[in-house]
Structures are given as structure tokens and as C-alpha cells.
Design a protein around this motif. Structure first.
Motif, PDB file in Angstrom:
ATOM      1  N   LYS A 303       0.807  -1.215   0.000  1.00  9.74           N
ATOM      2  CA  LYS A 303       0.000   0.000   0.000  1.00  9.74           C
ATOM      3  C   LYS A 303       0.849   1.278   0.000  1.00  9.74           C
ATOM      4  O   LYS A 303       0.371   2.336  -0.400  1.00  9.74           O
ATOM      5  N   LEU A 304       2.089   1.192   0.468  1.00  6.09           N
ATOM      6  CA  LEU A 304       2.897   2.401   0.674  1.00  6.09           C
ATOM      7  C   LEU A 304       4.114   2.495  -0.238  1.00  6.09           C
ATOM      8  O   LEU A 304       4.780   3.530  -0.267  1.00  6.09           O
ATOM      9  N   LYS A 305       4.447   1.455  -0.997  1.00  2.67           N
ATOM     10  CA  LYS A 305       5.702   1.443  -1.744  1.00  2.67           C
ATOM     11  C   LYS A 305       5.785   2.504  -2.825  1.00  2.67           C
ATOM     12  O   LYS A 305       6.886   2.867  -3.262  1.00  2.67           O
ATOM     13  N   ASP A 306       4.647   3.027  -3.267  1.00  3.80           N
ATOM     14  CA  ASP A 306       4.672   4.090  -4.271  1.00  3.80           C
ATOM     15  C   ASP A 306       4.915   5.458  -3.649  1.00  3.80           C
ATOM     16  O   ASP A 306       5.112   6.449  -4.371  1.00  3.80           O
ATOM     17  N   GLN A 307       4.874   5.533  -2.320  1.00  2.00           N
ATOM     18  CA  GLN A 307       5.175   6.791  -1.642  1.00  2.00           C
ATOM     19  C   GLN A 307       6.691   6.926  -1.465  1.00  2.00           C
ATOM     20  O   GLN A 307       7.420   5.938  -1.479  1.00  2.00           O
ATOM     21  N   LEU A 308       7.143   8.165  -1.286  1.00  2.00           N
ATOM     22  CA  LEU A 308       8.577   8.446  -1.308  1.00  2.00           C
ATOM     23  C   LEU A 308       9.044   9.164  -0.044  1.00  2.00           C
ATOM     24  O   LEU A 308       8.356  10.047   0.479  1.00  2.00           O
ATOM     25  N   VAL A 309      10.225   8.775   0.393  1.00  3.71           N
ATOM     26  CA  VAL A 309      11.017   9.569   1.337  1.00  3.71           C
ATOM     27  C   VAL A 309      12.265   9.971   0.558  1.00  3.71           C
ATOM     28  O   VAL A 309      13.000   9.105   0.076  1.00  3.71           O
ATOM     29  N   ILE A 310      12.502  11.262   0.417  1.00  6.53           N
ATOM     30  CA  ILE A 310      13.606  11.741  -0.418  1.00  6.53           C
ATOM     31  C   ILE A 310      14.634  12.442   0.461  1.00  6.53           C
ATOM     32  O   ILE A 310      14.279  13.222   1.356  1.00  6.53           O
ATOM     33  N   ILE A 311      15.899  12.149   0.209  1.00  2.44           N
ATOM     34  CA  ILE A 311      16.996  12.839   0.888  1.00  2.44           C
ATOM     35  C   ILE A 311      17.936  13.404  -0.167  1.00  2.44           C
ATOM     36  O   ILE A 311      18.002  12.898  -1.295  1.00  2.44           O
ATOM     37  N   GLY A 312      18.661  14.460   0.194  1.00  8.22           N
ATOM     38  CA  GLY A 312      19.574  15.014  -0.800  1.00  8.22           C
ATOM     39  C   GLY A 312      20.454  16.116  -0.271  1.00  8.22           C
ATOM     40  O   GLY A 312      20.337  16.583   0.867  1.00  8.22           O
ATOM     41  N   GLY A 313      21.346  16.529  -1.133  1.00 13.18           N
ATOM     42  CA  GLY A 313      22.246  17.649  -0.911  1.00 13.18           C
ATOM     43  C   GLY A 313      22.857  17.967  -2.270  1.00 13.18           C
ATOM     44  O   GLY A 313      22.815  17.143  -3.183  1.00 13.18           O
ATOM     45  N   HIS A 314      23.424  19.150  -2.409  1.00 11.56           N
ATOM     46  CA  HIS A 314      23.963  19.478  -3.728  1.00 11.56           C
ATOM     47  C   HIS A 314      25.404  19.003  -3.848  1.00 11.56           C
ATOM     48  O   HIS A 314      26.215  19.153  -2.938  1.00 11.56           O
ATOM     49  N   LEU A 315      25.694  18.428  -4.999  1.00 13.70           N
ATOM     50  CA  LEU A 315      27.008  17.859  -5.265  1.00 13.70           C
ATOM     51  C   LEU A 315      27.939  18.851  -5.936  1.00 13.70           C
ATOM     52  O   LEU A 315      29.162  18.703  -5.870  1.00 13.70           O
ATOM     53  N   ASP A 316      27.391  19.859  -6.592  1.00 13.18           N
ATOM     54  CA  ASP A 316      28.244  20.845  -7.270  1.00 13.18           C
ATOM     55  C   ASP A 316      28.919  21.752  -6.245  1.00 13.18           C
ATOM     56  O   ASP A 316      28.472  21.859  -5.096  1.00 13.18           O
TER      57      ASP A 316
END
Length: 515
Positions: A303-316
Motif C-alpha cells: 500500500k505504501l511502496k509508491d510513496q517516497l522519502v527523499i533525501i539530498g544535498g547538492h554535489l556541485d
């Protein structure tokens, strides 16, 4: 209800909750063990900095780092790891040679960095330094026909005095308390700009534009400008546009304050200053697209696999050093977060996605276009279906300092949740939740379309005073203990966000941006 049945159901519920709590504690222990005692975050940082080199937008160094990150995500077992194009950026650029020195009245090699997207000198040049005094465009007329082959500088009073303040600092208890006690800021009132202010700014911009054209027309060999910074630190900038249609400018070196002021004092005293320089830069126009690095740990809940937890930072980064604290640190922490979660065998309910941004330094372009392509347009607030599927986005981009808490970005409902998640890390200095906003980095792109976007509070260290965009931003400035702590906390946040039954609470959608 039969009393026996009631107590049986109650016992079952308590047993289930206890099992969940036990599972969470076991996962916390495993995350801590992997993140604090088996960390690979410094190895990752080494490849992003020393091995990849400077990572200016669309430069070969950025592509080296992106390719390495994609390969590493695949090696760790992530899926869909790739360089994802987000749209047209512009020209790449890199420094291939940089030498400049005073040769008279004596020899002295100066600290100076070519401004980004400026040309080289087309071989060695040597000439006298000429001082230009110009407060208006009309002041340039007296220099016409006199500057060909010369090295020029402006009469600029620079501040290179000692401040007697420490370079590196951590957030004090009183500062953290003030952040925790902050109240939501009132809506901003639009300020009316005065005619005088607009006029002064317009005059300054007009003079800057006229100087740029004048240098090219007169055929100057090299332009010296004074960089912000002291003690040999050069906080670098760009000297021209990265657009593929940008006009040619003159070669320009951003010079340390001490060297610039030394040369200026000599010239103003009537002492002949001769310099030599050999600057080689390269423009890259074979691929004008911008790219982000993307990879995932797929969700397992039907039921939840299409939902997202996103993490990030800029690489440039900027080009004067290797962009360690800005922002190989944040990128390494987010890569380490993915490695930790994969290494401990975590099977998330929601899909976990990492995105390492490009062109953040030029205006958050990598994250802005990613959000536009995937989630919606903040100018119209026309949203795409995937926007509703993102539980939260977590960002790290304030240097090497350890995490002290979270900026809620005005999302009050998230406060108690984060407070609970930070509780196991109070002994590591993390526990502050502030309603305050913080700006200048990629979580803003998500917040702009109503996705809960958060930036962690970090210790300042020497980010503002020494490393941010400077020639001092090297691997040596990274704090290993702090990066381990940050990755461990981020992994715990991601674990909890992916496992909770509900998505993270959301603020009301922003209003449509007005022109």
C-alpha cells in the motif's frame, strides 16, 4: 463485549506495540553501530573531493563525482541509480593552469583564482599594473587607447583587518534555546524601495557592465579584482555568465585581500609594479544539459511502496578548492545514509530516494527543475500526481558541523514527531526543534510546491568564516565525528519516515507566486 475477549485483545495490542518498539530499538542499535563504528563517510568524501576535484556546474569534475556516486549506489545495491537530466544549464568550465606573480619591484607569487566562466590569457602575459579610478561610466573616457596589454585594477579599499573572532564555532546552548523558543514569524510586509537606493544600484550595475565591455574593447591583458576574505582565503565568484550565448569578457583573477592591497599601495605610491601571468581555462559546450544523481531503495509495503522519502544535498561546488564543506559533506552524509540503511538490511515500507543536485550554486537549478519535472510548478501551483506521494524531503547543506536539530520551515505539526526521533541523540548534541525557516538551499524547491522539506540545524564550524566558496574548502576541513553523527541521525529519520503509518503532516499549499 466479553471481559475475557476484551483482555485478550488488549494483551494482543500491547504485545504488538511492544514488538514494534523492540523492532525500532533493534534497528536504532544497528544503525548506530553501522553509522558510528563502521562508517565509510570519509572514504566517500575523499572520492567526492580529492579524487573528483572541483565540481563547478557542468564541469568535468562534477561529472567525475556524479559518475562515481552512481557507480557507488549500484555497488551498495540501490536501484534506478543514474544521472538524470533536468534541462538546459549552459557551458561547462574549468581551470587548467593558473599562475600569477609580481616580478617588480621584486618577485612574489600571489594568491589568486580565475573567476568562473572567464577566459584565460592565451599564453603567458607580462605587463605593468595600471590603476583605474572610475566612479561613473564617463570616467572611463580618459583611459581609452592606453590599456592594451596592461594588467588593470580598480582603486578599492579592502577590509583585511583582523577580527579577533575565532574561525570555527559551535552553536551555544543559549543560541539553541533561542531557536527552540522561536515563534512563527509574521507575514512579511513588502518594503518600498527608495528612488535613491534604486538609482545607486542601477549606477553601480551600469558601471560594472561598462567596465566589462571596456576591458574587452581596449584589449587589457588581465583584470585583478579583490576577493572577500583574509589570511590568504579567497572567497570566489563568477566573472561571466554560463549561458551558451554569453558575451566574451576579459581574463580576470580574484586576488587575496593582502596581495591586492599590497599591489594597490605600491601603484598609488608611484612605484612601478610589473606582473606576469599564465592562465588557461576551458569552456565545454558539447553537453549543455544539467544532471542530478538519483538512486533508490524500493519500498516493500503493497500500500505504501509508491510513496517516497527523499533525501539530498547538492554535489556541485565552486572551483577554488574541492568543495568539501560546501557540499561534499552533505552529499557524503546522504550517500552514507543510503549505505547504512542497505547494510543493516532495512526493507522500507516506502521507497527511499536519494537525489544529489547540480547547479545549486547558480540558483538551486538542479532541485528546482527536478521538482518542476516531477511534482509541480510553484508559479502556477499546478501539481502532478507524484507530489501527493512524497512524505518528506531532508536536506543537508551547511558544512561539516554535526546535526543539532531541525528547522521546521513553519511546519508545526512535524515538531513533536521530530522531537521524539531526536530523543536517542541528545547525548550527541542533537535535540533542538525550531519553527524557524532557513533558506539558500534545496529544501526550498520542495517547500515551494507544498512538499514537507526540511534542512537540519548544524554547527557552524568555520563554514562562514573560512571555507564557504573559498580556496580553503578542502577535505582537511571535514570533521569525521560530526559527519558520522549526521549520517546516523539522518538514517534514523529516514527509517522512521518510511515506516510510519501516515505520511508526514503538511502545511497548507503555498499561494500562487505573483509576478
Amino acid at each position: 463485549m466479553n471481559r475475557k475477549i476484551f483482555y485478550a485483545l488488549l494483551l494482543s495490542a500491547v504485545t504488538t506495540l511492544s514488538a514494534f518498539a523492540q523492532t525500532d530499538q533493534q534497528m536504532l542499535d544497528r544503525i548506530k553501530e553501522e553509522g558510528l563504528n563502521k562508517s565509510e563517510v570519509m572514504q566517500t568524501a575523499f572520492y567526492l573531493t580529492d579524487v573528483s576535484g572541483p565540481r563547478l556546474a557542468n564541469s568535468p569534475g562534477l561529472k567525475r563525482a556524479q559518475d562515481w556516486a552512481v557507480n557507488q549506489l549500484k555497488t551498495w545495491g540501490m536501484v534506478k541509480a543514474t544521472r538524470e537530466p533536468w534541462g538546459k544549464f549552459g557551458k561547462g568550465w574549468e581551470v587548467q593552469k593558473n599562475y600569477a606573480a609580481i616580478t617588480a619591484p621584486y618577485y612574489h607569487a600571489i594568491v589568486a583564482i580565475p573567476k568562473a566562466w572567464t577566459p584565460g590569457t592565451n599564453g603567458p602575459v607580462k605587463g605593468n599594473v595600471v590603476l583605474i579610478k572610475a566612479d561613473s561610466v564617463s570616467d572611463l573616457d580618459k583611459y581609452k587607447g592606453t590599456l592594451k596589454g596592461k594588467i588593470v585594477m580598480l582603486d578599492v579599499k579592502g577590509n583585511v583587518e583582523n577580527t579577533f573572532r575565532p574561525d570555527a564555532t559551535r552553536l551555544t546552548d543559549s543560541a539553541l534555546t533561542a531557536m527552540a523558543n522561536a515563534t512563527p514569524a509574521p507575514a512579511r510586509q513588502q518594503r518600498r524601495a527608495t528612488t535613491g537606493g534604486r538609482g545607486s544600484l542601477a549606477s553601480m550595475l551600469a558601471l560594472r557592465s561598462a567596465l566589462s565591455k571596456f576591458y574587452v574593447q581596449e584589449g587589457v591583458a588581465l583584470v585583478l579584482s579583490q576577493a572577500r576574505g583574509t589570511d590568504g582565503t579567497v572567497f570566489t565568484t563568477n566573472g561571466a555568465s554560463y549561458a551558451d550565448t554569453a558575451k566574451t569578457v576579459a581574463p580576470e583573477l580574484e586576488t587575496s585581500g593582502e596581495d591586492y592591497q599590497r599591489i594597490l599601495r605600491l601603484v598609488k605610491a608611484g612605484i612601478k609594479v610589473e606582473m606576469e601571468a599564465d592562465i588557461k581555462t576551458q569552456f565545454l559546450t558539447n553537453d549543455l544539459q544539467g544532471y542530478d544523481v538519483v538512486g533508490e531503495i524500493p519500498g516493500t509495503d503493497s500500500k505504501l511502496k509508491d510513496q517516497l522519502v527523499i533525501i539530498g544535498g547538492h554535489l556541485d561546488s565552486w572551483h577554488a578548492a574541492t568543495g568539501a564543506t560546501d557540499n561534499a559533506a552533505g552529499s557524503a552524509v546522504m550517500l552514507e545514509t543510503m549505505r547504512i540503511l542497505k547494510r543493516v538490511g532495512f526493507k522500507p515500507r516506502r521507497t527511499i530516494r536519494i537525489v544529489l543536485w547540480s547547479s545549486e550554486e547558480q540558483g538551486l537549478w538542479g532541485s528546482r527543475y527536478y521538482v518542476l519535472n516531477h511534482f509541480g510548478d510553484p508559479k502556477t501551483m499546478v501539481l502532478k500526481p507524484e507530489q501527493a506521494k512524497v512524505s518528506a524531503y531532508y536536506n543537508l547543506d551547511n558544512g561539516t558541523g554535526k546535526i543539532r536539530g531541525v528547522y521546521l520551515q513553519g511546519n508545526q505539526a512535524a515538531g513533536p514527531i521530530f522531537q521524539q526521533w531526536l530523543a536517542p541523540f541528545k547525548d550527541m548534541g542533537a535535540g533542538t526543534i525550531t519553527i524557524n525557516n532557513t533558506g539558500g538551499t534545496d529544501h526550498l524547491s520542495f517547500d515551494a510546491v507544498g512538499i514537507p522539506g526540511f534542512q537540519f540545524i548544524q554547527d557552524n564550524m568555520d563554514y562562514s568564516t573560512r571555507t564557504h566558496h573559498s580556496n580553503q574548502d578542502t577535505y582537511d576541513k571535514l570533521s569525521e565525528a560530526d559527519l558520522k553523527q549526521a549520517a546516523t541521525i539522518t538514517a534514523w529519520f529516514v527509517y522512521n519516515t518510511s515506516q510510519r503509518d501516515e505520511m508526514m503532516p503538511r502545511k497548507p499549499l503555498p499561494e500562487v507566486a505573483k509576478n
